[in-house]
Design a protein around this motif. Structure first.
Motif, short mmCIF file in Angstrom:
data_model
loop_
_atom_site.label_atom_id
_atom_site.label_comp_id
_atom_site.label_asym_id
_atom_site.label_seq_id
_atom_site.Cartn_x
_atom_site.Cartn_y
_atom_site.Cartn_z
N PRO A 167 0.83 -1.21 0.00
CA PRO A 167 0.00 0.00 0.00
C PRO A 167 0.86 1.25 0.00
O PRO A 167 1.98 1.26 0.53
N LEU A 168 0.33 2.33 -0.58
CA LEU A 168 1.06 3.58 -0.63
C LEU A 168 1.31 4.16 0.75
O LEU A 168 2.21 4.98 0.93
N SER A 169 0.53 3.77 1.75
CA SER A 169 0.75 4.30 3.09
C SER A 169 2.07 3.82 3.68
O SER A 169 2.55 4.39 4.65
N PHE A 170 2.66 2.81 3.10
CA PHE A 170 3.97 2.33 3.55
C PHE A 170 5.11 2.92 2.73
O PHE A 170 6.22 2.43 2.78
N THR A 171 4.81 3.97 1.97
CA THR A 171 5.84 4.58 1.12
C THR A 171 5.95 6.07 1.41
O THR A 171 5.12 6.65 2.09
N SER A 172 7.01 6.65 0.88
CA SER A 172 7.21 8.09 0.93
C SER A 172 7.19 8.59 -0.50
O SER A 172 8.06 8.24 -1.30
N TRP A 173 6.17 9.40 -0.82
CA TRP A 173 6.03 9.90 -2.19
C TRP A 173 5.25 11.20 -2.13
O TRP A 173 4.22 11.28 -1.47
N ASN A 174 5.71 12.22 -2.81
CA ASN A 174 5.03 13.50 -2.80
C ASN A 174 3.99 13.62 -3.90
O ASN A 174 3.35 14.65 -4.06
N GLY A 175 3.82 12.60 -4.72
CA GLY A 175 2.82 12.62 -5.76
C GLY A 175 3.33 13.09 -7.10
O GLY A 175 2.60 13.05 -8.09
N PHE A 176 4.55 13.56 -7.13
CA PHE A 176 5.13 14.03 -8.39
C PHE A 176 6.20 13.05 -8.84
O PHE A 176 6.83 12.38 -8.05
N GLY A 177 6.42 13.01 -10.13
CA GLY A 177 7.44 12.12 -10.68
C GLY A 177 6.87 10.76 -10.97
O GLY A 177 5.71 10.46 -10.70
N GLY A 178 7.68 9.93 -11.50
CA GLY A 178 7.25 8.59 -11.87
C GLY A 178 7.19 7.67 -10.67
O GLY A 178 7.50 8.04 -9.53
N ASP A 196 9.16 5.41 -10.05
CA ASP A 196 10.50 5.11 -9.56
C ASP A 196 10.94 6.06 -8.43
O ASP A 196 11.93 5.81 -7.76
N THR A 197 10.17 7.17 -8.21
CA THR A 197 10.51 8.09 -7.12
C THR A 197 9.89 7.68 -5.79
O THR A 197 10.14 8.30 -4.77
N ILE A 198 9.08 6.64 -5.80
CA ILE A 198 8.43 6.16 -4.58
C ILE A 198 9.43 5.34 -3.76
O ILE A 198 10.09 4.45 -4.29
N LYS A 199 9.51 5.67 -2.46
CA LYS A 199 10.43 4.96 -1.57
C LYS A 199 9.64 4.23 -0.49
O LYS A 199 8.76 4.81 0.14
N PHE A 200 9.95 2.99 -0.28
CA PHE A 200 9.31 2.20 0.75
C PHE A 200 9.87 2.59 2.11
O PHE A 200 11.07 2.59 2.32
#
Length: 188
Positions: A10-21, A23-27
């Protein structure tokens, strides 16, 4: 990473500002939840307010709607007018309902403060929406005004669908109104 996302994390376990692809999502694991429970101060008051809303609607507003539905199901004189009056807040937009209650709660010209005669003495008027001790309850009453009518219509439709022969059979068996409602009508 992207591979972890593909594993249905789930996205709640990641750090992502909503911008970028993607590949910018960090667990980050449970870090977001840890921050929410320990560092984000508005979380606990928001949770308690949501619980208050839930309990209020379950214990007060919904039973009131059911009560009005049962009263109107009895075929009393003028029941169509009462149904219309109780259902009117449901058909109004939320903006209109909010405006109506803003007029009711206005500190200096509101209907409630005028009835309580607190508008003539400016030091004693009640700020229904500005006072943090009572604003939640004021909004709950305003929201209930709409909710009660909605619940009333739902239960009234269900009550009208009950086969009259069931009521008649219960009456012949000697059941009073309360027993008929609780053991025959409500389960149907």
């Amino acid at each position: 990473t992207l591979r972890e996302l593909r594993e249905n994390k789930p996205l709640s376990f990641t750090s992502w500002n909503g911008f970028g692809g993607l590949d910018t999502i960090k667990f980050v694991g449970f870090e977001n939840y840890t921050n929410l429970f320990t560092k984000y101060k508005p979380f606990w008051p928001a949770l308690s307010h949501n619980i208050i809303w839930l309990v209020w609607f379950l214990v007060i507003a919904t039973p009131l709607g059911l009560f009005f539905a049962v009263l109107l199901d009895k075929g009393m004189r003028g029941s169509r007018i009462y149904q219309s009056v109780l259902y009117m807040p449901v058909v109004l937009s939320l903006a209109i309902v909010g405006f109506i209650w803003q007029l009711q709660y206005s500190p200096d010209q509101g209907f409630i403060n005028n009835v309580l005669n607190t508008t003539t003495r400016n030091d004693t008027f009640i700020d229904w929406l500005g006072n943090k001790d009572i604003n939640l309850w004021s909004v709950l009453i305003a929201a209930s005004w709409r909710h009660i009518g909605y619940v009333m219509v739902l239960y009234l439709a269900g009550l009208k669908a009950v086969d009259p022969s069931l009521r008649e059979a219960a009456q012949i068996d000697g059941a009073n109104e309360r027993q008929t409602f609780l053991k025959v009508i409500f389960p149907v």
